[in-house]
Scaffold this active site. Structure first.
Site, mmCIF file in Angstrom:
data_model
loop_
_atom_site.group_PDB
_atom_site.id
_atom_site.type_symbol
_atom_site.label_atom_id
_atom_site.label_comp_id
_atom_site.label_asym_id
_atom_site.label_seq_id
_atom_site.Cartn_x
_atom_site.Cartn_y
_atom_site.Cartn_z
ATOM 1 N N CYS A 1 0.819 -1.203 0.000
ATOM 2 C CA CYS A 1 0.000 0.000 0.000
ATOM 3 C C CYS A 1 0.863 1.267 0.000
ATOM 4 O O CYS A 1 1.681 1.466 -0.889
ATOM 5 C CB CYS A 1 -0.955 -0.060 1.193
ATOM 6 S SG CYS A 1 -2.372 1.045 1.108
ATOM 7 N N HIS A 2 0.702 2.120 1.001
ATOM 8 C CA HIS A 2 1.437 3.383 1.065
ATOM 9 C C HIS A 2 2.865 3.236 1.601
ATOM 10 O O HIS A 2 3.619 4.211 1.637
ATOM 11 C CB HIS A 2 0.669 4.396 1.922
ATOM 12 C CG HIS A 2 -0.510 4.978 1.220
ATOM 13 N ND1 HIS A 2 -1.709 4.312 1.122
ATOM 14 C CD2 HIS A 2 -0.673 6.149 0.565
ATOM 15 C CE1 HIS A 2 -2.563 5.061 0.441
ATOM 16 N NE2 HIS A 2 -1.962 6.177 0.092
#
Length: 182
Positions: free
Chosen positions: A107-108
Site C-alpha cells: 500500500c502506502h
C-alpha cells in the site's frame, strides 16, 4: 507452507498503520515459524487506523538491521507519511536493501522506499495514488496484485494480502537476493 523457523522478521510501523497490513503478514510469518518483532520510532505501543494496538519491541533509532532476516512495511497513509519523515526509520529500512535482504512493502509503505532512495530501476506496485511518486523516483510502477523484484515484494491494498503474504514468505525462505541493493 514454507518453514521460517529461526528467522527474525522486523515489522516497521507507527500510529496510523493499516491494521490488516500489519496483522495478516505478522500472522503469516509467525505461523510459518518466524519470530516477528515490532519496530517503531517511539517506545510503548502503536495504534492502527482501525484500533489494533501493537506493543513496540524496539525503537528504530537503536534497532540493529543485522539482527533480522527481512523487513515488512505495512501501509496506511498516516503511518507511511510519518515514517518517511523519521530519519532513523528510513535508515533502518534502507539497511535491508544494502544487505540484500528481503523486503515486503504494501500500500502506502512505498513512500518510505522512495525516501530511502531504493526504488530507482525497480518494478513495484503500491496503492494507485503513489504511482506518480514512484515513477518520479525512477521505479517502473505496475498495477498488479503482487510484484516481486529481486527480493522486494510489493502489493497494492488489503485485498492483495493473501498473495502478498505468500510471496513474502517465499522470498524470506530464499534468503538474500544479490539484486536487492540500495
Amino acid at each position: 507452507m514454507t518453514d521460517l523457523t529461526g528467522k527474525r522478521i522486523a515489522f516497521l510501523a507507527t500510529d496510523g498503520f493499516e491494521d490488516s497490513e500489519l496483522t495478516s503478514p505478522w500472522a503469516a510469518v509467525t505461523d510459518a515459524g518466524a519470530t516477528a518483532v515490532m519496530i517503531a520510532p517511539e517506545a510503548g505501543s502503536i495504534e492502527g487506523k482501525n484500533g489494533h494496538t501493537q506493543q513496540v519491541d524496539e525503537i528504530s533509532a537503536s534497532a540493529d538491521p543485522s539482527a533480522y532476516d527481512a523487513i515488512v512495511l505495512p501501509g496506511g497513509v498516516v503511518n507511511a507519511d510519518h515514517l518517511r519523515m523519521d530519519a532513523a526509520s528510513v535508515a533502518f529500512a534502507k539497511a535491508f536493501f544494502e544487505a540484500s535482504k528481503p523486503v515486503g512493502a504494501i500500500c502506502h509503505a512505498a513512500w518510505l522506499l522512495i525516501e530511502a532512495d531504493v526504488v530507482d530501476g525497480r518494478t513495484i506496485t503500491s496503492y494507485p495514488s503513489l504511482a506518480t511518486d514512484l515513477k518520479n523516483a525512477g521505479a517502473d510502477w505496475v498495477d498488479e496484485e503482487v510484484v516481486v523484484d529481486q527480493g522486494l515484494v510489493s502489493s497494492r491494498t488489503p485485498d492483495d494480502l493473501p498473495a502478498f503474504n505468500a510471496k513474502v514468505i517465499e522470498e524470506i525462505s530464499e534468503g538474500r537476493h544479490e539484486g536487492q541493493q540500495a
